[in-house]
Structures are given as structure tokens and as C-alpha cells.
Design a protein around this motif. Sequence first.
Motif, PDB file in Angstrom:
ATOM      1  N   VAL A 133      35.848 132.928  20.820  1.00 45.84           N
ATOM      2  CA  VAL A 133      35.663 134.112  19.780  1.00 45.84           C
ATOM      3  C   VAL A 133      34.489 134.659  19.648  1.00 45.84           C
ATOM      4  CG1 VAL A 133      37.574 133.375  18.525  1.00 45.84           C
ATOM      5  CG2 VAL A 133      35.343 132.563  17.894  1.00 45.84           C
ATOM      6  N   ALA A 134      34.317 135.861  19.367  1.00 53.08           N
ATOM      7  CA  ALA A 134      32.938 136.288  19.306  1.00 53.08           C
ATOM      8  C   ALA A 134      32.037 135.627  18.257  1.00 53.08           C
ATOM      9  CB  ALA A 134      33.063 137.601  18.838  1.00 53.08           C
ATOM     10  N   VAL A 135      30.902 135.185  18.257  1.00 55.06           N
ATOM     11  CA  VAL A 135      30.108 134.414  17.376  1.00 55.06           C
ATOM     12  C   VAL A 135      29.884 135.491  16.017  1.00 55.06           C
ATOM     13  CG1 VAL A 135      27.661 133.381  16.715  1.00 55.06           C
ATOM     14  CG2 VAL A 135      29.098 132.910  18.920  1.00 55.06           C
ATOM     15  N   GLY A 136      30.011 134.889  14.851  1.00 53.37           N
ATOM     16  CA  GLY A 136      29.643 135.587  13.639  1.00 53.37           C
ATOM     17  C   GLY A 136      30.575 136.434  13.152  1.00 53.37           C
ATOM     18  N   LYS A 137      31.745 136.449  13.621  1.00 48.66           N
ATOM     19  CA  LYS A 137      33.156 137.132  13.122  1.00 48.66           C
ATOM     20  C   LYS A 137      33.785 136.195  12.338  1.00 48.66           C
ATOM     21  CE  LYS A 137      32.951 141.312  16.119  1.00 48.66           C
ATOM     22  NZ  LYS A 137      33.479 141.898  17.060  1.00 48.66           N
ATOM     23  N   CYS A 138      33.638 135.839  11.049  1.00 48.66           N
ATOM     24  CA  CYS A 138      34.452 134.876  10.571  1.00 48.66           C
ATOM     25  C   CYS A 138      36.013 135.257  10.432  1.00 48.66           C
ATOM     26  CB  CYS A 138      33.961 134.716   8.989  1.00 48.66           C
ATOM     27  SG  CYS A 138      33.000 133.509   8.971  1.00 48.66           S
ATOM     28  N   SER A 139      36.513 136.398  10.091  1.00 48.58           N
ATOM     29  CA  SER A 139      37.788 136.615  10.074  1.00 48.58           C
ATOM     30  C   SER A 139      38.618 136.594  11.449  1.00 48.58           C
ATOM     31  CB  SER A 139      37.887 137.878   9.703  1.00 48.58           C
ATOM     32  OG  SER A 139      37.368 138.965  10.612  1.00 48.58           O
ATOM     33  N   HIS A 140      37.848 136.571  12.472  1.00 51.12           N
ATOM     34  CA  HIS A 140      38.464 136.550  13.722  1.00 51.12           C
ATOM     35  C   HIS A 140      38.433 134.719  13.870  1.00 51.12           C
ATOM     36  CE1 HIS A 140      38.217 137.215  18.553  1.00 51.12           C
ATOM     37  NE2 HIS A 140      39.305 136.777  18.018  1.00 51.12           N
ATOM     38  N   ILE A 141      37.419 134.393  13.607  1.00 51.88           N
ATOM     39  CA  ILE A 141      37.471 132.851  14.079  1.00 51.88           C
ATOM     40  C   ILE A 141      38.823 132.110  13.096  1.00 51.88           C
ATOM     41  CG2 ILE A 141      36.160 130.784  13.660  1.00 51.88           C
ATOM     42  CD1 ILE A 141      33.706 132.037  14.649  1.00 51.88           C
ATOM     43  N   THR A 142      38.585 132.410  11.901  1.00 49.63           N
ATOM     44  CA  THR A 142      39.652 131.915  11.089  1.00 49.63           C
ATOM     45  C   THR A 142      41.054 131.982  11.621  1.00 49.63           C
ATOM     46  OG1 THR A 142      38.536 132.740   9.063  1.00 49.63           O
ATOM     47  CG2 THR A 142      40.921 131.991   8.562  1.00 49.63           C
ATOM     48  N   HIS A 143      41.375 133.038  12.552  1.00 53.35           N
ATOM     49  CA  HIS A 143      42.665 132.964  13.106  1.00 53.35           C
ATOM     50  C   HIS A 143      42.714 132.356  14.487  1.00 53.35           C
ATOM     51  CE1 HIS A 143      43.065 136.510  10.269  1.00 53.35           C
ATOM     52  NE2 HIS A 143      44.060 135.760  10.026  1.00 53.35           N
ATOM     53  N   SER A 144      41.837 132.207  14.943  1.00 57.53           N
ATOM     54  CA  SER A 144      41.640 131.587  16.256  1.00 57.53           C
ATOM     55  C   SER A 144      41.569 130.100  16.375  1.00 57.53           C
ATOM     56  CB  SER A 144      40.743 132.152  17.107  1.00 57.53           C
ATOM     57  OG  SER A 144      40.607 133.629  17.023  1.00 57.53           O
ATOM     58  N   LEU A 145      40.950 129.568  15.416  1.00 58.04           N
ATOM     59  CA  LEU A 145      40.697 127.876  15.742  1.00 58.04           C
ATOM     60  C   LEU A 145      41.845 127.204  15.694  1.00 58.04           C
ATOM     61  CD1 LEU A 145      37.898 127.319  13.012  1.00 58.04           C
ATOM     62  CD2 LEU A 145      37.587 127.359  15.480  1.00 58.04           C
ATOM     63  N   ASN A 146      41.975 126.292  16.836  1.00 63.95           N
ATOM     64  CA  ASN A 146      43.266 125.712  16.973  1.00 63.95           C
ATOM     65  C   ASN A 146      43.680 124.589  16.149  1.00 63.95           C
ATOM     66  OD1 ASN A 146      45.453 124.396  18.660  1.00 63.95           O
ATOM     67  ND2 ASN A 146      45.126 126.003  20.137  1.00 63.95           N
ATOM     68  N   HIS A 147      44.862 124.322  15.698  1.00 64.91           N
ATOM     69  CA  HIS A 147      45.163 123.182  15.171  1.00 64.91           C
ATOM     70  C   HIS A 147      45.241 122.044  15.752  1.00 64.91           C
ATOM     71  CE1 HIS A 147      46.555 124.243  11.178  1.00 64.91           C
ATOM     72  NE2 HIS A 147      46.718 125.369  11.311  1.00 64.91           N
ATOM     73  N   ILE A 161      35.237 126.548   2.507  1.00 65.77           N
ATOM     74  CA  ILE A 161      33.806 126.968   2.298  1.00 65.77           C
ATOM     75  C   ILE A 161      33.913 128.536   2.484  1.00 65.77           C
ATOM     76  CG2 ILE A 161      31.674 126.913   3.564  1.00 65.77           C
ATOM     77  CD1 ILE A 161      32.283 123.785   4.071  1.00 65.77           C
ATOM     78  N   LEU A 162      34.526 128.853   3.605  1.00 64.67           N
ATOM     79  CA  LEU A 162      34.940 130.369   3.701  1.00 64.67           C
ATOM     80  C   LEU A 162      35.464 131.135   2.489  1.00 64.67           C
ATOM     81  CD1 LEU A 162      36.099 130.228   7.250  1.00 64.67           C
ATOM     82  CD2 LEU A 162      34.094 131.121   6.520  1.00 64.67           C
ATOM     83  N   ALA A 163      36.477 130.220   1.658  1.00 68.19           N
ATOM     84  CA  ALA A 163      36.938 130.918   0.625  1.00 68.19           C
ATOM     85  C   ALA A 163      36.040 130.951  -0.570  1.00 68.19           C
ATOM     86  CB  ALA A 163      38.270 130.179  -0.006  1.00 68.19           C
ATOM     87  N   GLY A 164      35.083 130.278  -0.522  1.00 69.42           N
ATOM     88  CA  GLY A 164      34.057 130.325  -1.657  1.00 69.42           C
ATOM     89  C   GLY A 164      33.274 129.072  -2.160  1.00 69.42           C
ATOM     90  N   SER A 165      33.774 127.875  -1.383  1.00 73.08           N
ATOM     91  CA  SER A 165      33.342 126.628  -2.065  1.00 73.08           C
ATOM     92  C   SER A 165      32.028 126.384  -1.464  1.00 73.08           C
ATOM     93  CB  SER A 165      34.248 125.625  -1.699  1.00 73.08           C
ATOM     94  OG  SER A 165      35.673 125.793  -2.035  1.00 73.08           O
ATOM     95  N   SER A 166      31.291 125.784  -2.549  1.00 69.02           N
ATOM     96  CA  SER A 166      29.714 125.357  -1.905  1.00 69.02           C
ATOM     97  C   SER A 166      29.783 123.786  -1.526  1.00 69.02           C
ATOM     98  CB  SER A 166      28.783 125.387  -2.770  1.00 69.02           C
ATOM     99  OG  SER A 166      28.746 126.634  -3.597  1.00 69.02           O
ATOM    100  N   ALA A 167      31.005 123.308  -1.810  1.00 65.23           N
ATOM    101  CA  ALA A 167      31.278 121.735  -1.628  1.00 65.23           C
ATOM    102  C   ALA A 167      32.440 121.396  -1.539  1.00 65.23           C
ATOM    103  CB  ALA A 167      30.418 120.937  -2.531  1.00 65.23           C
ATOM    104  N   GLY A 193      31.767 131.161   1.214  1.00 65.03           N
ATOM    105  CA  GLY A 193      32.346 132.728   0.724  1.00 65.03           C
ATOM    106  C   GLY A 193      32.393 133.834   1.775  1.00 65.03           C
ATOM    107  N   LEU A 194      32.176 133.532   2.957  1.00 66.58           N
ATOM    108  CA  LEU A 194      31.940 134.440   3.871  1.00 66.58           C
ATOM    109  C   LEU A 194      33.108 135.287   4.434  1.00 66.58           C
ATOM    110  CD1 LEU A 194      29.725 135.175   6.066  1.00 66.58           C
ATOM    111  CD2 LEU A 194      30.598 133.515   7.707  1.00 66.58           C
ATOM    112  N   THR A 195      34.265 134.658   4.127  1.00 63.21           N
ATOM    113  CA  THR A 195      35.523 135.524   4.257  1.00 63.21           C
ATOM    114  C   THR A 195      35.548 136.591   3.522  1.00 63.21           C
ATOM    115  OG1 THR A 195      36.700 133.488   4.801  1.00 63.21           O
ATOM    116  CG2 THR A 195      38.236 135.509   4.128  1.00 63.21           C
ATOM    117  N   HIS A 196      34.846 136.469   2.229  1.00 65.23           N
ATOM    118  CA  HIS A 196      34.963 137.824   1.261  1.00 65.23           C
ATOM    119  C   HIS A 196      34.007 138.889   1.844  1.00 65.23           C
ATOM    120  CE1 HIS A 196      37.078 135.683  -1.771  1.00 65.23           C
ATOM    121  NE2 HIS A 196      36.413 134.639  -1.516  1.00 65.23           N
ATOM    122  N   LYS A 197      33.055 138.459   2.924  1.00 66.30           N
ATOM    123  CA  LYS A 197      32.144 139.589   3.288  1.00 66.30           C
ATOM    124  C   LYS A 197      32.479 140.005   4.743  1.00 66.30           C
ATOM    125  CE  LYS A 197      28.740 136.791   1.009  1.00 66.30           C
ATOM    126  NZ  LYS A 197      28.285 135.223   1.234  1.00 66.30           N
TER     127      LYS A 197
END
Lengths: 297, 307
Positions: A10-24, B256-262, B302-306
Amino acid sequence: MSKVFEDVDVAVGKCSHITHSLNHRASINTSSERFHNYLLKPAEVVSNKRLSEGLWRVEMRPISRECLNDVKPLQFFMVWIPSSDEIPLSVSDLTEDTISFIYKVRGLGTKALSALRPGSFVGLKGPLGNGFEVSYVRPSSKALIVAGGSGIAPVPYLIKKLAVANVQADVVWGVKSDAELFNLREVLPDLDVRVFTATEDCSAGYCGLASQLAVELLNEYVYSVLIAIGPKPILRSLCSVRLSGGLEFYVALEAVVKCGLGACGSCVLEPTDKLLCVDGPVFRCGDIKEHLMKGGN
Amino acid sequence: MSVGVDLTTYVAGLKLKHPVMNSSGILGSTPEHVERLFKYGVSAVVSKTMTKGFRVGHEPPIIIALEGEGLLNSVGLANPGISGIPPIVRKAKELNIPVIVSVGGSEVQEFIDVASVAEESGADAVELNLSCPHTKGYGIDIGSDPNNVYEVVKAVSSTIKIPVLAKLGLSDNVVKSAGKALEGGAKALTLINTVKSVAIDVFSCKPVFKNVYGGLSGTPIHPIAVRVVYDVYKELKPEIVGVGGVSDWKTAAEMILAGSSAVQIGTAFILKDSRKLVHDIVEGLKEWLIKLGLKNICEAIGLTHKA
């Protein structure tokens, strides 16, 4: 890059993309065996009989026999008696589809268990604990098993498994009085085992403590392994004995077990941070000396 | 591979070398337990919930596993009482690890009394248990009402100087309760507690727990916990400690992405190899941050929110 990321592209820095791409596959579950042991498995009481003053034997048939696979001697189950209690009992015997426990009636839970008739249902959580690895014992050698009081409970299954590994066992069983004794051979047909009994009130067998009788046997015969099961004083006194080289020495401890899976900490073996339910109940004498020497029962 | 990635995080003014602690309820009531948790590799030890007096808790069974990698517990706040706090804190200090004392109570004064002992003992922070789901008169019985949350947090925060975290559970009011906790002076929120549940044995036809109700934890509640953390962070942007089904680096990362610091871990310490788990999560998080192109964990909170 770590293997857990090999499927990620995935492209670095794009959190939303990575959230869906990380494999279980990243989180391979290695805990399934432990997890299954912690489930409550229903079992039906087949028989429940008094063996001696205070000691009973219950045989149960689990609805699914899966929990009977790979049970090691000295492992235990948390036995749930509906609406009453859940109590830790070490395995006394296994057949193709049944499991037996020998237990001492001493509290509400064991009293309720003794009242269960064939056809009653209970729940089994287990097998729990580390158990005793019979394959570590040298084949064709002899084992000395020392049991104090209801410490006799796991002995039949232990002898059986040792026999399969071609290890012959002598048993020392110490009790306060002969009323507590039952004929061990009754629950162990077909097995060649010598049983030495000791009573504290001298009402039967050796007059004295099991630990004293054990020391006499250790001086007389050659054993490759000593396994002591029971209350702390007997384990403590045996652990203090200077043993000849080459003798492996294990103890199986007793403690208050409430959850059985390492969460509540009630079975912590002070002053160590070991938990009986997950680290024990079997230890090498040397590994648990601090706890044994601390005193108490 | 992970050189240069910083996992240092901050919760309620506490500096943590990485974001993984234990959750309250996993051991944590004796010095020996603290030593064991320390060996698990946690960045801070959270004690068992302490009440003023000794509590024996519920009768066994107190914990069972459920299909779906969950645990159901009905421990009933068993704890040694306030006399058990100083030895725990002392042991944590000896091991040089931050210690958060979980505080329970059935009324405001009990929370104050227990929290005060924690402070006197040298605890780094207290976590108010406003959410235990299976002990009548405690936990969620108090914490499901936002006004009660405010009252307890305010009373404790204005009595002690060490930071106060408020641990809240799943309820329709959770975002409102979170706001009230912060208004009352909580420096951070711990979200969420176990979820009130019932298990019935289909052969004896009885509830498994004598107390009937238990608290569900582990994988089955993870998405619920992430949802609560997400909603509370979105609304209030507080410091959050995420709890519920964290069992590997990925579930920790989601929190963490949802907003947790720990994050805190409970069930996974029971179902997985507890001596390896924290290490694996920490290493996994480092690799993950590298993949994201981030240099420290704070950037991921909290990165998901951004995004």
C-alpha cells in the motif's frame, strides 16, 4: 521486512487504505489448544462411589471425548457442579470415553459432587496445568511415588502412564488413620505395583509419616525418579532430604485454585511469581524450594 | 529494521516506553503478581480493582472460555482491600515500572478513601472502575449514569494530586459519560470494560455463574471497543487507553488509529503465550509504523479521524 507484512502493498502514509489492506494472516492464532481447554465441556456422571472415609471416586463421560485427548498425569480439570461450585480435581484415570476423579469430601463443592447421581450433568474445564511428562523418565527404571492423604488421587493414572513408558512404580501412601485407606489395586487392576501404606496413628502399615517411609525405601532400592504429591509439609520434608545423585525429584503441589487459567492469581506460590494452575502443579523440587520452605500448609 | 521508530507514549502525564499495559483484573493483587506482569513486558502495571475492605469475590466458577475466543468472568471484584495497595506499589517501584491502581467503590467516599491510599503509597495514577458489569452496587451500576460518573471523578480528582483515569463501560450513555468524566477532572479515559453477558449450560439448563451475569472480554468485544474509542475520540479528543480484544499488533494498531494513546491487554494474556505477547505486539507496531512512514506512535493516535 517482517513476514507479517509480506501481503501488504500500500501507499505509505494513507491510513485508511492500510486499515483495509493489512492481512489477517498477520495474527495467526497459536492459542487454540489452550482456548479449547478453557471451554466448559459438558459431561454426564456415570458412577459416583465412596472408597473410604472421606474419599470418593466419580466417573464421568464427556459429551464430546475431545477433552480426553493428550491428558498428562497430574494435570487437572476444573469440575463445575451446576448451581454449586467449581473445584479443581486431578485426573485419576481415563478410559476410551470416560474420565475419573478421586476426591476428598471437605467443602460445599465436594459435598455437592458426592451427592450427584448417575445421569447428572457437570461441566469440565481442562485439562489444565503442566502435568508430568512420563517420557522424561528413563525406560526400564523405577519410580517412587509418595502421596500424602488425598494426594493419592492422581496416582492411578500416573502409574498407568509410567507403565506404558515401561517404568515400574512403587507407591508410598501416607494417611492420618487407616479409615482413609482403600485398596489401590481395586482401581488399578492388571498393574504390577507395590503399595506401601503409612499411618500417623499407627493403625495400619508403617507407623509414621510417608516421608519417613519414603526415605527408608530410597536407602534400600534404586529409583530414577521420585514424585511426591500432597500437602506442603510432606513435600517440604522430602525436598530437604539429601538425595543421591541421578535421582530426579518432582513435586506436585496443592493450592487454592479459583479460575484455573492464570487470571485471578489465587494460586500464586508465594514468594515466587509462579502460578500453580499454569506453571504447575508439577515442579522440580529445586525450582519451587523458596515456596516450600516458606512454611504453612 | 525498526531502528528509529519511537513507541514512547503519554497517558495522563505518565510517560510509557510503549503503549501496552495489562488491563485491571489480570493478576495485580499481590507483589508476586506485579513481578509476573513486569516479566510479561508491560509498560505500566495496572492493579486489580481495590476496594476499601477485603472482598472474597464470587464463588467459582469465575472464568470460562466461550466459543469465539472470548472469556466470560464473574470474579466479583475479589481483592485484598486497601492494605493490599502499598505492597503492590512498593514492588512496582522496586522494579522501576509505573503503577496505576484501579479503584473501586460502592459510594463516593469509598472511591476517595481507596484513591487516597493509592496516592499515599506512591502510585503514579489511579483508574476509577466505573464499569465492572457483574458486581451489584459497584462498577456499571454507578458508571452507567453520567451524573454519577461526574460526581465520583470530581470528588476523587479534587482530593488527590496524582492523575485520575476513568474506566467506562459499554452503555448508551458512554460518550456523555466520557464527557462528564473529563469535566470532573479525569486526565484520561480507559475504554471499555467487559460487556455484561450470560452463559447457560444446555445440559444442566443452569446459568454457568451462580451470579448469573458475567463480563465478556477478548476478541468478541474488540469491534465494540474500537467503536466506543472511535466515537469518544471523535467527539471529545481525550487521551484514551483502549481495552477490549487487543491480542496482537493489528488489534492494538486499530485501537491506536481509533484514538487510543495506549492499550491494555487482559484476555490475550490468558489465551496466548503471555511471556511473548507484549514483545510481539511492540515489534509488530514498530514494523507497522515504518510501513506507514511514521516515526513515532503519537503520530498514529486517532489517525483514522484525519485520514
